[in-house]
Design a protein around this motif. Sequence first.
Motif, PDB file in Angstrom:
ATOM      1  N   LYS A  51      -8.680 -16.724  16.596  1.00  0.00           N
ATOM      2  CA  LYS A  51      -8.120 -18.027  16.987  1.00  0.00           C
ATOM      3  C   LYS A  51      -8.890 -18.618  18.162  1.00  0.00           C
ATOM      4  N   ARG A  52      -9.232 -17.770  19.131  1.00  0.00           N
ATOM      5  CA  ARG A  52      -9.989 -18.251  20.281  1.00  0.00           C
ATOM      6  C   ARG A  52     -11.376 -18.730  19.866  1.00  0.00           C
ATOM      7  N   LEU A  53     -12.023 -17.960  18.987  1.00  0.00           N
ATOM      8  CA  LEU A  53     -13.371 -18.336  18.545  1.00  0.00           C
ATOM      9  C   LEU A  53     -13.355 -19.621  17.724  1.00  0.00           C
ATOM     10  N   ILE A  54     -12.313 -19.817  16.904  1.00  0.00           N
ATOM     11  CA  ILE A  54     -12.223 -21.056  16.115  1.00  0.00           C
ATOM     12  C   ILE A  54     -12.065 -22.257  17.036  1.00  0.00           C
ATOM     13  N   LYS A  55     -11.305 -22.104  18.127  1.00  0.00           N
ATOM     14  CA  LYS A  55     -11.175 -23.196  19.093  1.00  0.00           C
ATOM     15  C   LYS A  55     -12.520 -23.503  19.737  1.00  0.00           C
ATOM     16  N   GLU A  56     -13.282 -22.459  20.084  1.00  0.00           N
ATOM     17  CA  GLU A  56     -14.609 -22.689  20.660  1.00  0.00           C
ATOM     18  C   GLU A  56     -15.534 -23.363  19.642  1.00  0.00           C
ATOM     19  N   THR A  92      -3.583  -7.588  15.124  1.00  0.00           N
ATOM     20  CA  THR A  92      -3.093  -8.782  15.815  1.00  0.00           C
ATOM     21  C   THR A  92      -4.063  -9.203  16.917  1.00  0.00           C
ATOM     22  N   GLY A  93      -4.623  -8.221  17.619  1.00  0.00           N
ATOM     23  CA  GLY A  93      -5.613  -8.535  18.639  1.00  0.00           C
ATOM     24  C   GLY A  93      -6.840  -9.220  18.051  1.00  0.00           C
ATOM     25  N   LYS A  94      -7.282  -8.769  16.887  1.00  0.00           N
ATOM     26  CA  LYS A  94      -8.433  -9.405  16.237  1.00  0.00           C
ATOM     27  C   LYS A  94      -8.096 -10.833  15.797  1.00  0.00           C
ATOM     28  N   MET A  95      -6.837 -11.048  15.386  1.00  0.00           N
ATOM     29  CA  MET A  95      -6.436 -12.407  15.008  1.00  0.00           C
ATOM     30  C   MET A  95      -6.458 -13.335  16.209  1.00  0.00           C
ATOM     31  N   ARG A  96      -5.996 -12.859  17.354  1.00  0.00           N
ATOM     32  CA  ARG A  96      -6.046 -13.681  18.556  1.00  0.00           C
ATOM     33  C   ARG A  96      -7.492 -14.029  18.912  1.00  0.00           C
ATOM     34  N   GLU A  97      -8.380 -13.047  18.746  1.00  0.00           N
ATOM     35  CA  GLU A  97      -9.792 -13.289  19.023  1.00  0.00           C
ATOM     36  C   GLU A  97     -10.364 -14.326  18.064  1.00  0.00           C
ATOM     37  N   MET A 102     -27.723 -25.452  12.839  1.00  0.00           N
ATOM     38  CA  MET A 102     -26.704 -25.420  13.878  1.00  0.00           C
ATOM     39  C   MET A 102     -27.354 -24.909  15.155  1.00  0.00           C
ATOM     40  N   ASN A 103     -26.758 -25.258  16.285  1.00  0.00           N
ATOM     41  CA  ASN A 103     -27.304 -24.748  17.539  1.00  0.00           C
ATOM     42  C   ASN A 103     -26.981 -23.260  17.669  1.00  0.00           C
ATOM     43  N   PRO A 104     -27.718 -22.529  18.493  1.00  0.00           N
ATOM     44  CA  PRO A 104     -27.514 -21.068  18.594  1.00  0.00           C
ATOM     45  C   PRO A 104     -26.097 -20.675  18.994  1.00  0.00           C
ATOM     46  N   GLN A 105     -25.451 -21.486  19.837  1.00  0.00           N
ATOM     47  CA  GLN A 105     -24.098 -21.156  20.265  1.00  0.00           C
ATOM     48  C   GLN A 105     -23.128 -21.185  19.092  1.00  0.00           C
ATOM     49  N   MET A 106     -23.249 -22.217  18.241  1.00  0.00           N
ATOM     50  CA  MET A 106     -22.361 -22.329  17.074  1.00  0.00           C
ATOM     51  C   MET A 106     -22.645 -21.213  16.067  1.00  0.00           C
ATOM     52  N   GLU A 107     -23.911 -20.863  15.903  1.00  0.00           N
ATOM     53  CA  GLU A 107     -24.250 -19.780  14.988  1.00  0.00           C
ATOM     54  C   GLU A 107     -23.656 -18.455  15.455  1.00  0.00           C
ATOM     55  N   GLN A 108     -23.715 -18.206  16.752  1.00  0.00           N
ATOM     56  CA  GLN A 108     -23.147 -16.959  17.287  1.00  0.00           C
ATOM     57  C   GLN A 108     -21.638 -16.923  17.100  1.00  0.00           C
ATOM     58  N   ILE A 109     -20.962 -18.034  17.395  1.00  0.00           N
ATOM     59  CA  ILE A 109     -19.499 -18.093  17.232  1.00  0.00           C
ATOM     60  C   ILE A 109     -19.125 -17.901  15.775  1.00  0.00           C
ATOM     61  N   HIS A 110     -19.831 -18.575  14.898  1.00  0.00           N
ATOM     62  CA  HIS A 110     -19.542 -18.471  13.459  1.00  0.00           C
ATOM     63  C   HIS A 110     -19.735 -17.041  12.969  1.00  0.00           C
ATOM     64  N   GLY A 111     -20.792 -16.375  13.438  1.00  0.00           N
ATOM     65  CA  GLY A 111     -21.017 -14.987  13.022  1.00  0.00           C
ATOM     66  C   GLY A 111     -19.936 -14.052  13.523  1.00  0.00           C
ATOM     67  N   GLU A 112     -19.469 -14.244  14.773  1.00  0.00           N
ATOM     68  CA  GLU A 112     -18.397 -13.397  15.305  1.00  0.00           C
ATOM     69  C   GLU A 112     -17.101 -13.598  14.539  1.00  0.00           C
ATOM     70  N   ILE A 113     -16.804 -14.837  14.157  1.00  0.00           N
ATOM     71  CA  ILE A 113     -15.578 -15.089  13.385  1.00  0.00           C
ATOM     72  C   ILE A 113     -15.642 -14.380  12.035  1.00  0.00           C
ATOM     73  N   ARG A 114     -16.778 -14.458  11.374  1.00  0.00           N
ATOM     74  CA  ARG A 114     -16.905 -13.804  10.064  1.00  0.00           C
ATOM     75  C   ARG A 114     -16.827 -12.280  10.203  1.00  0.00           C
ATOM     76  N   ASP A 115     -17.380 -11.731  11.265  1.00  0.00           N
ATOM     77  CA  ASP A 115     -17.278 -10.284  11.485  1.00  0.00           C
ATOM     78  C   ASP A 115     -15.820  -9.869  11.679  1.00  0.00           C
ATOM     79  N   ASN A 116     -15.060 -10.664  12.429  1.00  0.00           N
ATOM     80  CA  ASN A 116     -13.643 -10.345  12.633  1.00  0.00           C
ATOM     81  C   ASN A 116     -12.852 -10.470  11.345  1.00  0.00           C
ATOM     82  N   PHE A 117     -13.195 -11.452  10.509  1.00  0.00           N
ATOM     83  CA  PHE A 117     -12.495 -11.595   9.225  1.00  0.00           C
ATOM     84  C   PHE A 117     -12.748 -10.382   8.331  1.00  0.00           C
ATOM     85  N   ARG A 118     -13.996  -9.875   8.333  1.00  0.00           N
ATOM     86  CA  ARG A 118     -14.283  -8.675   7.529  1.00  0.00           C
ATOM     87  C   ARG A 118     -13.503  -7.471   8.066  1.00  0.00           C
TER      88      ARG A 118
END
Length: 271
Positions: A57-62, A50-55, A8-24
């Motif tokens: 959602k935003r990251l999944i859209k990106e 709730t704030g983490k969920m909004r974050e 994956m490109n670096p941008q997608m890897e960073q987004i994916h990692g942030e989403i997983r961190d928020n899920f944990r």
Amino acid sequence: MTITELQMNPQMEQIHGEIRDNFRALANGFQKLDKVKDLNRQSKQLEELTGKMRECKRLIKEFDREIKENEGNNPPELNKQLNDEKQSMVIELNSYVSMRKTYTNNLGNKKIELLDMGAGSSGIADEENMKMASTMSNQELIDAGKKTMDETDQAIERSKQVVAQTLEVGTQTAVTLKGQTDQMGKIVNELDTIQFSIKKASQLVKEIGRQMACDKCIMIFLVLIVIGVIAVIVVKIVNPNNKNIRDIPGLAPPVPTARRLLYLESRGNYY
């Protein structure tokens, strides 16, 4: 082949990692929420989750936008796995949203129960007041309303006085703090002056010590000279015929001049 095994490109890897961190963080937050008994703390923690969920959602859209932008450059297998990963993240986020709704409903029901319990005694008092108001005349009702308004005005005036006193105390405190700050500045300046004076005094003491040592050496030398002169004089008095003393400049007898020799010869005293 999993998504981590594909590139994956670096941008997608960073987004994916942030989403997983928020899920944990969401999983840990909901686990801790069960142990919190205070309703206010539960409500505050729910707001944070709730704030983490909004974050998320935003990251999944990106993440989805990155998939669509790079869809033509990626192989079909990678695009499929990326879309599957996005769907799994959406499902996991929806599960946390459902959990938040459940906790919010439970929290609202608990607050309603507490309000009902607290309103039990006041409800009886309100009912009695309604019965009393129904038996009062219009004039009595007007008087009661004026009395209530007067009491409210007095309460407002007392609140204004408290606010004014608070402002006055705050102003005095600020003035006191400023005076203490200025005093501390003066003390620091005085300490610097004292330290400088101590350094100068130390240097002066050292110079005086060196001068005294030098003067002491000179005094000792002069004393030795005086002692030597006194010793020579004493020896001269005790033994005036000592030839060694005659050889000392200033202590030998004067050499007879020609006129004195003639005078001594004429008198027969010349030796």
